[in-house]
Design a protein around this motif. Structure first.
Motif, PDB file in Angstrom:
ATOM      1  N   ALA A 187       0.289   8.670  -5.920  1.00 62.65           N
ATOM      2  CA  ALA A 187       0.585  10.108  -5.761  1.00 62.65           C
ATOM      3  C   ALA A 187       1.269  10.640  -7.022  1.00 62.65           C
ATOM      4  O   ALA A 187       1.009  11.764  -7.480  1.00 62.65           O
ATOM      5  CB  ALA A 187       1.473  10.319  -4.536  1.00 62.65           C
ATOM      6  N   THR A 188       2.166   9.799  -7.578  1.00 61.62           N
ATOM      7  CA  THR A 188       2.847  10.212  -8.794  1.00 61.62           C
ATOM      8  C   THR A 188       1.843  10.400  -9.923  1.00 61.62           C
ATOM      9  O   THR A 188       1.879  11.402 -10.648  1.00 61.62           O
ATOM     10  CB  THR A 188       3.906   9.163  -9.188  1.00 61.62           C
ATOM     11  N   GLU A 189       0.971   9.460 -10.103  1.00 61.12           N
ATOM     12  CA  GLU A 189      -0.027   9.520 -11.168  1.00 61.12           C
ATOM     13  C   GLU A 189      -0.983  10.700 -10.957  1.00 61.12           C
ATOM     14  O   GLU A 189      -1.325  11.414 -11.893  1.00 61.12           O
ATOM     15  CB  GLU A 189      -0.826   8.212 -11.248  1.00 61.12           C
ATOM     16  N   THR A 190      -1.397  10.847  -9.683  1.00 60.56           N
ATOM     17  CA  THR A 190      -2.318  11.956  -9.387  1.00 60.56           C
ATOM     18  C   THR A 190      -1.633  13.302  -9.621  1.00 60.56           C
ATOM     19  O   THR A 190      -2.219  14.219 -10.224  1.00 60.56           O
ATOM     20  CB  THR A 190      -2.802  11.852  -7.917  1.00 60.56           C
ATOM     21  N   ALA A 236       0.835  -1.204   0.000  1.00 63.48           N
ATOM     22  CA  ALA A 236       0.000   0.000   0.000  1.00 63.48           C
ATOM     23  C   ALA A 236       0.870   1.254   0.000  1.00 63.48           C
ATOM     24  O   ALA A 236       0.565   2.236  -0.675  1.00 63.48           O
ATOM     25  CB  ALA A 236      -0.919  -0.013   1.217  1.00 63.48           C
ATOM     26  N   VAL A 237       1.980   1.237   0.779  1.00 67.39           N
ATOM     27  CA  VAL A 237       2.858   2.402   0.833  1.00 67.39           C
ATOM     28  C   VAL A 237       3.493   2.617  -0.549  1.00 67.39           C
ATOM     29  O   VAL A 237       3.593   3.747  -1.031  1.00 67.39           O
ATOM     30  CB  VAL A 237       3.918   2.228   1.937  1.00 67.39           C
ATOM     31  N   SER A 238       3.942   1.497  -1.151  1.00 64.87           N
ATOM     32  CA  SER A 238       4.549   1.668  -2.479  1.00 64.87           C
ATOM     33  C   SER A 238       3.502   2.093  -3.507  1.00 64.87           C
ATOM     34  O   SER A 238       3.784   2.869  -4.418  1.00 64.87           O
ATOM     35  CB  SER A 238       5.254   0.391  -2.919  1.00 64.87           C
ATOM     36  N   ALA A 239       2.296   1.610  -3.329  1.00 69.04           N
ATOM     37  CA  ALA A 239       1.231   2.005  -4.258  1.00 69.04           C
ATOM     38  C   ALA A 239       0.848   3.454  -4.036  1.00 69.04           C
ATOM     39  O   ALA A 239       0.447   4.151  -4.974  1.00 69.04           O
ATOM     40  CB  ALA A 239       0.023   1.095  -4.076  1.00 69.04           C
ATOM     41  N   ILE A 240       0.973   3.911  -2.793  1.00 70.88           N
ATOM     42  CA  ILE A 240       0.648   5.316  -2.513  1.00 70.88           C
ATOM     43  C   ILE A 240       1.590   6.224  -3.304  1.00 70.88           C
ATOM     44  O   ILE A 240       1.173   7.238  -3.852  1.00 70.88           O
ATOM     45  CB  ILE A 240       0.734   5.609  -0.998  1.00 70.88           C
ATOM     46  N   PRO A 255       7.141  10.709 -15.279  1.00 74.93           N
ATOM     47  CA  PRO A 255       6.981  10.181 -13.899  1.00 74.93           C
ATOM     48  C   PRO A 255       8.251  10.368 -13.083  1.00 74.93           C
ATOM     49  O   PRO A 255       8.164  10.553 -11.852  1.00 74.93           O
ATOM     50  CB  PRO A 255       6.693   8.697 -14.093  1.00 74.93           C
ATOM     51  N   ASP A 256       9.419  10.345 -13.667  1.00 80.25           N
ATOM     52  CA  ASP A 256      10.665  10.525 -12.903  1.00 80.25           C
ATOM     53  C   ASP A 256      10.730  11.950 -12.339  1.00 80.25           C
ATOM     54  O   ASP A 256      11.186  12.131 -11.211  1.00 80.25           O
ATOM     55  CB  ASP A 256      11.888  10.290 -13.801  1.00 80.25           C
ATOM     56  N   GLU A 257      10.339  12.917 -13.078  1.00 81.63           N
ATOM     57  CA  GLU A 257      10.377  14.288 -12.596  1.00 81.63           C
ATOM     58  C   GLU A 257       9.402  14.480 -11.450  1.00 81.63           C
ATOM     59  O   GLU A 257       9.707  15.178 -10.474  1.00 81.63           O
ATOM     60  CB  GLU A 257      10.016  15.264 -13.740  1.00 81.63           C
ATOM     61  N   ILE A 258       8.252  13.851 -11.527  1.00 87.34           N
ATOM     62  CA  ILE A 258       7.247  13.986 -10.454  1.00 87.34           C
ATOM     63  C   ILE A 258       7.746  13.285  -9.202  1.00 87.34           C
ATOM     64  O   ILE A 258       7.574  13.796  -8.092  1.00 87.34           O
ATOM     65  CB  ILE A 258       5.887  13.412 -10.923  1.00 87.34           C
ATOM     66  N   LYS A 259       8.406  12.115  -9.355  1.00 85.31           N
ATOM     67  CA  LYS A 259       8.933  11.394  -8.194  1.00 85.31           C
ATOM     68  C   LYS A 259       9.993  12.232  -7.489  1.00 85.31           C
ATOM     69  O   LYS A 259      10.049  12.275  -6.268  1.00 85.31           O
ATOM     70  CB  LYS A 259       9.519  10.046  -8.594  1.00 85.31           C
ATOM     71  N   LYS A 260      10.833  12.915  -8.285  1.00 86.80           N
ATOM     72  CA  LYS A 260      11.850  13.772  -7.674  1.00 86.80           C
ATOM     73  C   LYS A 260      11.181  14.910  -6.931  1.00 86.80           C
ATOM     74  O   LYS A 260      11.643  15.295  -5.859  1.00 86.80           O
ATOM     75  CB  LYS A 260      12.751  14.366  -8.748  1.00 86.80           C
ATOM     76  N   ALA A 261      10.150  15.440  -7.466  1.00 85.19           N
ATOM     77  CA  ALA A 261       9.453  16.579  -6.838  1.00 85.19           C
ATOM     78  C   ALA A 261       8.741  16.121  -5.567  1.00 85.19           C
ATOM     79  O   ALA A 261       8.635  16.868  -4.581  1.00 85.19           O
ATOM     80  CB  ALA A 261       8.487  17.194  -7.806  1.00 85.19           C
ATOM     81  N   ARG A 316       0.883  13.931 -11.586  1.00 86.40           N
ATOM     82  CA  ARG A 316       1.099  14.055 -13.031  1.00 86.40           C
ATOM     83  C   ARG A 316      -0.185  14.542 -13.709  1.00 86.40           C
ATOM     84  O   ARG A 316      -0.144  15.437 -14.584  1.00 86.40           O
ATOM     85  CB  ARG A 316       1.518  12.711 -13.592  1.00 86.40           C
ATOM     86  N   ALA A 317      -1.344  13.954 -13.263  1.00 87.12           N
ATOM     87  CA  ALA A 317      -2.611  14.367 -13.877  1.00 87.12           C
ATOM     88  C   ALA A 317      -2.938  15.811 -13.502  1.00 87.12           C
ATOM     89  O   ALA A 317      -3.428  16.600 -14.328  1.00 87.12           O
ATOM     90  CB  ALA A 317      -3.727  13.427 -13.434  1.00 87.12           C
ATOM     91  N   VAL A 318      -2.670  16.169 -12.244  1.00 87.23           N
ATOM     92  CA  VAL A 318      -2.963  17.535 -11.799  1.00 87.23           C
ATOM     93  C   VAL A 318      -2.057  18.528 -12.540  1.00 87.23           C
ATOM     94  O   VAL A 318      -2.506  19.587 -13.001  1.00 87.23           O
ATOM     95  CB  VAL A 318      -2.768  17.646 -10.260  1.00 87.23           C
ATOM     96  N   VAL A 319      -0.759  18.204 -12.653  1.00 86.30           N
ATOM     97  CA  VAL A 319       0.178  19.102 -13.323  1.00 86.30           C
ATOM     98  C   VAL A 319      -0.224  19.226 -14.800  1.00 86.30           C
ATOM     99  O   VAL A 319      -0.172  20.314 -15.379  1.00 86.30           O
ATOM    100  CB  VAL A 319       1.630  18.598 -13.168  1.00 86.30           C
ATOM    101  N   ALA A 320      -0.619  18.107 -15.415  1.00 82.76           N
ATOM    102  CA  ALA A 320      -1.003  18.140 -16.817  1.00 82.76           C
ATOM    103  C   ALA A 320      -2.214  19.020 -17.010  1.00 82.76           C
ATOM    104  O   ALA A 320      -2.325  19.751 -18.006  1.00 82.76           O
ATOM    105  CB  ALA A 320      -1.268  16.732 -17.337  1.00 82.76           C
ATOM    106  N   LYS A 321      -3.105  19.024 -16.074  1.00 82.26           N
ATOM    107  CA  LYS A 321      -4.307  19.841 -16.190  1.00 82.26           C
ATOM    108  C   LYS A 321      -3.970  21.319 -15.956  1.00 82.26           C
ATOM    109  O   LYS A 321      -4.506  22.197 -16.626  1.00 82.26           O
ATOM    110  CB  LYS A 321      -5.341  19.433 -15.133  1.00 82.26           C
ATOM    111  N   LEU A 322      -3.085  21.535 -15.004  1.00 80.28           N
ATOM    112  CA  LEU A 322      -2.787  22.905 -14.653  1.00 80.28           C
ATOM    113  C   LEU A 322      -1.933  23.606 -15.734  1.00 80.28           C
ATOM    114  O   LEU A 322      -2.194  24.742 -16.105  1.00 80.28           O
ATOM    115  CB  LEU A 322      -2.055  22.986 -13.305  1.00 80.28           C
ATOM    116  N   ILE A 323      -0.927  22.952 -16.150  1.00 79.15           N
ATOM    117  CA  ILE A 323      -0.048  23.624 -17.102  1.00 79.15           C
ATOM    118  C   ILE A 323      -0.274  23.154 -18.530  1.00 79.15           C
ATOM    119  O   ILE A 323       0.262  23.716 -19.463  1.00 79.15           O
ATOM    120  CB  ILE A 323       1.430  23.469 -16.707  1.00 79.15           C
TER     121      ILE A 323
END
Length: 185
Positions: free
Chosen positions: A154-157, A146-150, A172-178, A159-166
């Motif tokens: 979170a990465t997918e969510t 569950a922790v790894s899935a979180i 996915p690597d950039e989002i994981k770093k962030a 990514r979707a939020v950033v894609a919508k906003l900008i």
């Protein structure tokens, strides 16, 4: 009727004359005392002889037999009482032994049942401990998944939020770093 009365009077007069001649009862006449005393002594001696030789020994035998029978009966009663007392004492002893034996059997049975119950409890506790360890391992595995899935969710969510906003697709690597915490946080 006159003749009958005369005859009756004559008979009564003769009876009165005969009564006047006899001087009363012959037993009370002193002329007869000696023969009466003689025959009294003879009859008394004869009866005494018969009683002492025939009747009294028989009566004595009956009395002796009765005395012996009473003595035998009393002896038998005493013997039977002693046997009864002994049997009663044996019964009481056997009853006390049986009660003690039953108490020992009950104690042994209670001890065996307690030992069996303890053994069963330990076996069940061991099974429960194994099941608890297995459940904790599954919970830890599920938690780590569950922790790894979180992180992925979170990465997918993000990514979707950033894609919508900008409006751009971010890797996915950039989002994981962030999303990684900064050192010192």
């Amino acid at each position: 009727m006159f003749a009958g009365t005369t005859l009756l009077l004559a008979v009564a007069a003769e009876a009165a004359e005969g009564a006047a001649k006899s001087e009363g009862l012959p037993q009370l006449d002193p002329n007869y005392f000696a023969p009466q005393l003689f025959w009294l002594a003879v009859c008394f001696a004869l009866l005494l002889f018969i009683m002492s030789r025939i009747a009294l020994p028989r009566v004595g035998d009956v009395i002796d037999e009765r005395r012996d029978r009473v003595k035998r009966d009393l002896d038998a009663a005493g013997r039977l009482k002693a046997e009864t007392d002994k049997a009663l004492a044996d019964y009481e002893k056997a009853l006390a032994d049986a009660r003690g034996n039953a108490s020992n059997i009950a104690k042994e049975t209670r001890g065996k049942l307690a030992a069996e119950t303890d053994a069963e409890r330990q076996r069940v506790d061991a099974q429960l401990a194994v099941k608890l360890q297995n459940a904790e391992a599954r919970i830890a595995e599920t938690k780590s998944k569950a922790v790894s899935a979180i992180g992925e969710i979170a990465t997918e969510t993000a990514r979707a939020v950033v894609a919508k906003l900008i409006g751009q697709d971010v890797s996915p690597d950039e989002i994981k770093k962030a999303l990684q915490p900064a050192p010192g946080e």
